[in-house]
Design a protein around this motif. Structure first.
Motif, mmCIF file in Angstrom:
data_model
loop_
_atom_site.group_PDB
_atom_site.id
_atom_site.type_symbol
_atom_site.label_atom_id
_atom_site.label_comp_id
_atom_site.label_asym_id
_atom_site.label_seq_id
_atom_site.Cartn_x
_atom_site.Cartn_y
_atom_site.Cartn_z
ATOM 1 N N ARG A 205 0.835 -1.209 0.000
ATOM 2 C CA ARG A 205 0.000 0.000 0.000
ATOM 3 C C ARG A 205 0.866 1.254 0.000
ATOM 4 O O ARG A 205 0.517 2.260 -0.632
ATOM 5 C CB ARG A 205 -0.927 -0.015 1.218
ATOM 6 N N PHE A 206 2.001 1.198 0.698
ATOM 7 C CA PHE A 206 2.928 2.328 0.711
ATOM 8 C C PHE A 206 3.481 2.597 -0.681
ATOM 9 O O PHE A 206 3.494 3.744 -1.157
ATOM 10 C CB PHE A 206 4.061 2.034 1.697
ATOM 11 N N THR A 207 3.926 1.558 -1.383
ATOM 12 C CA THR A 207 4.473 1.749 -2.729
ATOM 13 C C THR A 207 3.393 2.214 -3.700
ATOM 14 O O THR A 207 3.661 3.009 -4.606
ATOM 15 C CB THR A 207 5.123 0.458 -3.252
ATOM 16 N N GLU A 208 2.177 1.721 -3.524
ATOM 17 C CA GLU A 208 1.068 2.175 -4.371
ATOM 18 C C GLU A 208 0.780 3.657 -4.131
ATOM 19 O O GLU A 208 0.518 4.408 -5.073
ATOM 20 C CB GLU A 208 -0.179 1.339 -4.099
ATOM 21 N N GLN B 215 0.964 9.418 -5.732
ATOM 22 C CA GLN B 215 1.200 10.779 -5.246
ATOM 23 C C GLN B 215 2.656 11.192 -5.411
ATOM 24 O O GLN B 215 3.185 11.976 -4.621
ATOM 25 C CB GLN B 215 0.777 10.862 -3.772
ATOM 26 N N LEU B 216 3.286 10.668 -6.448
ATOM 27 C CA LEU B 216 4.719 10.859 -6.643
ATOM 28 C C LEU B 216 5.107 12.326 -6.778
ATOM 29 O O LEU B 216 6.186 12.739 -6.360
ATOM 30 C CB LEU B 216 5.177 10.089 -7.893
ATOM 31 N N VAL C 241 7.828 10.738 4.253
ATOM 32 C CA VAL C 241 7.449 9.435 4.808
ATOM 33 C C VAL C 241 6.397 9.624 5.891
ATOM 34 O O VAL C 241 5.446 8.833 5.999
ATOM 35 C CB VAL C 241 8.687 8.711 5.373
ATOM 36 N N SER C 242 6.532 10.672 6.693
ATOM 37 C CA SER C 242 5.540 10.943 7.746
ATOM 38 C C SER C 242 4.160 11.182 7.149
ATOM 39 O O SER C 242 3.154 10.712 7.696
ATOM 40 C CB SER C 242 5.973 12.152 8.576
ATOM 41 N N ASP C 243 4.106 11.885 6.030
ATOM 42 C CA ASP C 243 2.823 12.135 5.367
ATOM 43 C C ASP C 243 2.203 10.829 4.885
ATOM 44 O O ASP C 243 1.000 10.593 5.069
ATOM 45 C CB ASP C 243 3.010 13.087 4.182
ATOM 46 N N TYR C 244 3.025 9.986 4.259
ATOM 47 C CA TYR C 244 2.518 8.702 3.762
ATOM 48 C C TYR C 244 2.073 7.820 4.926
ATOM 49 O O TYR C 244 1.043 7.145 4.863
ATOM 50 C CB TYR C 244 3.584 7.985 2.938
ATOM 51 N N ALA C 245 2.858 7.814 5.994
ATOM 52 C CA ALA C 245 2.506 7.001 7.152
ATOM 53 C C ALA C 245 1.175 7.444 7.745
ATOM 54 O O ALA C 245 0.324 6.612 8.096
ATOM 55 C CB ALA C 245 3.608 7.092 8.209
ATOM 56 N N GLU C 246 0.976 8.729 7.829
ATOM 57 C CA GLU C 246 -0.289 9.244 8.360
ATOM 58 C C GLU C 246 -1.459 8.798 7.485
ATOM 59 O O GLU C 246 -2.516 8.387 7.983
ATOM 60 C CB GLU C 246 -0.248 10.772 8.438
ATOM 61 N N GLY C 247 -1.277 8.867 6.174
ATOM 62 C CA GLY C 247 -2.326 8.430 5.258
ATOM 63 C C GLY C 247 -2.625 6.948 5.361
ATOM 64 O O GLY C 247 -3.755 6.506 5.098
ATOM 65 N N LEU C 248 -1.621 6.171 5.761
ATOM 66 C CA LEU C 248 -1.791 4.719 5.899
ATOM 67 C C LEU C 248 -2.245 4.323 7.301
ATOM 68 O O LEU C 248 -2.482 3.146 7.573
ATOM 69 C CB LEU C 248 -0.478 4.014 5.564
ATOM 70 N N GLY C 249 -2.324 5.318 8.197
ATOM 71 C CA GLY C 249 -2.798 5.044 9.544
ATOM 72 C C GLY C 249 -1.775 4.378 10.449
ATOM 73 O O GLY C 249 -2.147 3.656 11.383
ATOM 74 N N VAL C 250 -0.492 4.601 10.184
ATOM 75 C CA VAL C 250 0.566 4.019 11.015
ATOM 76 C C VAL C 250 1.587 5.104 11.340
ATOM 77 O O VAL C 250 1.556 6.194 10.781
ATOM 78 C CB VAL C 250 1.277 2.844 10.301
ATOM 79 N N THR C 251 2.508 4.803 12.244
ATOM 80 C CA THR C 251 3.570 5.749 12.560
ATOM 81 C C THR C 251 4.708 5.598 11.556
ATOM 82 O O THR C 251 4.886 4.523 10.967
ATOM 83 C CB THR C 251 4.131 5.499 13.972
#
Length: 268
Positions: A168-171, A176-177, A183-193
């Motif tokens: 899901r992170f790579t997708e 949103q390339l 990484v913090s932005d992506y982590a927040e969007g994925l619901g993890v730290t």
């Protein structure tokens, strides 16, 4: 110019594995994606390949299918041989929408794909009537071969929670390339730290999340510098950097060259 075109001119295009490294190892090792599906058929040698955040070893008689828009990269030595098959995304072949890695051990099945690729190459190189239709039909047979091998495969990796998160992170990176997210932005969007995201990336591919993201952005920067005439400042803006100076420092840190030097050296 790129070794691989934006899309095959006909239904499919076959590229020798060694040719993929033309222009430097970043052509294969750096994280990238293509807008068309690709099949990698390895006939000799070994190495490691990362697809959608999962790293596995590959060897002779391995088939790796990578759908369009899937982040991937792999190392290729001078001892690695095989063929990359690029599918035209406009030709309906009912290909899988998920990636898979097959270790083809049966000599009969190895002979089947070898025969299909040889027939495809003859059609591509020749000028017989109905050439594109014949290539498309061989492509259909190749897709059937892949699905049959996938159905019979015994070494499918389980889709663990860690692997699903990294996929899901790579997708998300691909989607949103050009947004400049961290990484913090992506982590927040994925619901993890961010810490958890980096931990699972290290678990599935031996690299932290920040390295995967930076590698993908660097490949895209290289592509834009070579395949477009955009000024360096505009490339930085397209990739979401706050300033051209920061982009130049980041690019130099990853490649050892400034963007301008990289462009000039590759186009010389």
């Amino acid at each position: 110019m790129s070794v691989i075109p934006a899309a095959p001119v006909g239904p499919l295009r076959l590229v020798p594995m060694q040719r993929l490294t033309h222009g430097g190892r970043w052509r294969t090792e750096a994280m990238r994606s293509y807008r068309m599906p690709v099949l990698l058929w390895f006939t000799r040698g070994q190495g490691r390949i990362t697809v959608a955040g999962l790293t596995r070893g590959y060897g002779a008689h391995n088939a790796v299918f990578i759908p369009a828009g899937t982040m991937h990269g792999f190392d290729v030595s001078s001892q690695v041989y095989g063929t990359a098959v690029f599918f035209n995304e406009t030709v309906p072949l009912d290909l899988s929408t998920t990636s898979f890695h097959l270790r083809v051990r049966d000599a009969r099945h190895q002979g089947e794909i070898t025969g299909l690729l040889e027939s495809l190459q003859r059609e591509i190189d020749g000028e017989r009537p109905l050439k594109d239709r014949a290539i498309a039909h061989y492509g259909g047979l190749l897709s059937v071969w892949l699905e049959r091998q996938r159905f019979e495969a015994e070494d499918r990796p389980e889709d663990s929670a860690a692997r699903a998160l990294v996929r899901r992170f790579t997708e998300a990176i691909e989607e949103q390339l050009y947004t400049g997210q961290s990484v913090s932005d992506y982590a927040e969007g994925l619901g993890v730290t961010p810490t958890h995201l980096s931990r699972v990336c290290n678990q599935t591919c031996g690299r932290p999340a920040s390295d995967l993201l930076a590698d993908r952005i660097t490949f895209e920067a290289r592509r834009l510098l070579l395949d477009t005439s955009l000024p360096v400042k505009r490339v930085a803006e397209v990739l979401g950097f706050n300033s051209a100076a920061y982009f130049t420092r980041s690019f130099h840190h990853r490649t050892g060259q400034t963007p301008s030097d990289f462009r000039e050296a590759r186009r010389a």
